[in-house]
Design an enzyme around this catalytic site. Structure first.
Site, PDB file in Angstrom:
ATOM      1  N   LEU A 234      12.017  -7.201 -33.468  1.00  0.00           N
ATOM      2  CA  LEU A 234      11.057  -7.482 -32.343  1.00  0.00           C
ATOM      3  C   LEU A 234      11.068  -8.640 -32.236  1.00  0.00           C
ATOM      4  O   LEU A 234      10.528  -8.936 -31.215  1.00  0.00           O
ATOM      5  CB  LEU A 234       9.721  -7.016 -33.448  1.00  0.00           C
ATOM      6  CG  LEU A 234       9.405  -5.790 -34.061  1.00  0.00           C
ATOM      7  CD1 LEU A 234       8.363  -5.399 -34.781  1.00  0.00           C
ATOM      8  CD2 LEU A 234       9.418  -4.744 -32.460  1.00  0.00           C
TER       9      LEU A 234
ATOM     10  N   HIS B 103      16.284 -11.713 -42.649  1.00  0.00           N
ATOM     11  CA  HIS B 103      15.045 -12.578 -41.843  1.00  0.00           C
ATOM     12  C   HIS B 103      14.605 -13.654 -43.035  1.00  0.00           C
ATOM     13  O   HIS B 103      14.372 -14.764 -42.474  1.00  0.00           O
ATOM     14  CB  HIS B 103      14.032 -11.822 -41.627  1.00  0.00           C
ATOM     15  CG  HIS B 103      14.097 -11.094 -40.164  1.00  0.00           C
ATOM     16  ND1 HIS B 103      14.244 -12.067 -38.999  1.00  0.00           N
ATOM     17  CD2 HIS B 103      14.071  -9.939 -39.707  1.00  0.00           C
ATOM     18  CE1 HIS B 103      14.283 -11.034 -37.922  1.00  0.00           C
ATOM     19  NE2 HIS B 103      14.341  -9.911 -38.254  1.00  0.00           N
TER      20      HIS B 103
HETATM   21 NI    NI Z   1      14.043  -7.973 -37.185  1.00  0.00          NI
END
Ligand code: NI
Length: 178
Positions: free
Chosen positions: A101, A146
């Site tokens: 995203l 992340h």
């Molecule tokens: Ni991601």
């Protein structure tokens, strides 16, 4: 409950190593987890990490029964995973398509450990201990990356398999922006 803005690649906040959560079962942590689920569901995501909404904490969420962005993916249990520790099981690596995203409109083939042991806590402080494989293992590795400031394009080895979702997968819903 709020749908938060998702940071995009290039924002330096996506490159930080996230801080561990020190206290569980707090109103602040529950509010963060609620916002993350609202944000992930609004974007039809398979997972989301707190740094993607600018929060510098080791919190990821993932899971779905079916997902329009990954129509062939098997079900993954809906999970809140905090302060995760991943341990690969065996040497096997597997190539698979990923999107993010924070990298809208693109997909790439990323090598990941095929089998994984992972541990951590949920938002209440309950211990999570699991083994995962295939797409479940892939999603966990993507989300936990992340927390280390790593976006999937940094893991791509074969850039001939990196491109626009609309070109690579023209049958996916064009309303999906990733
Ligand atoms: Ni991601």
């Amino acid at each position: 409950m709020t749908v938060r803005e998702i940071l995009k690649m290039g924002d330096p906040r996506l490159l930080r190593v996230a801080q561990p959560v020190a206290e569980f079962n707090t109103p602040e942590l529950h509010a963060l987890v609620h916002d993350m689920f609202d944000t992930m569901h609004a974007a039809n995501g398979a997972g989301l990490a707190a740094p993607q909404i600018g929060v510098d904490l080791q919190v990821v969420i993932f899971g779905f029964k079916s997902n329009t962005r990954y129509p062939d993916a098997p079900q993954v249990p809906e999970t809140v995973l905090i302060n995760p520790v991943l341990t690969p099981v065996g040497e096997a690596m597997e190539d698979g398509w990923e999107g993010c995203l924070s990298v809208p409109g693109l997909r790439g083939v990323v090598p990941r450990h095929a089998r994984l042991h992972y541990e951590g806590f949920d938002q209440f402080g309950n211990r999570i201990v699991r083994d995962a494989e295939e797409f479940h293992a892939r999603v966990v590795q993507h989300e936990v990356d992340h927390l280390l400031g790593i976006l999937y394009p940094m893991r791509i080895r074969d850039f001939s398999k990196f491109g626009y979702t609309s070109v690579l997968f023209p049958d996916l819903d064009p309303n999906e922006d990733d």
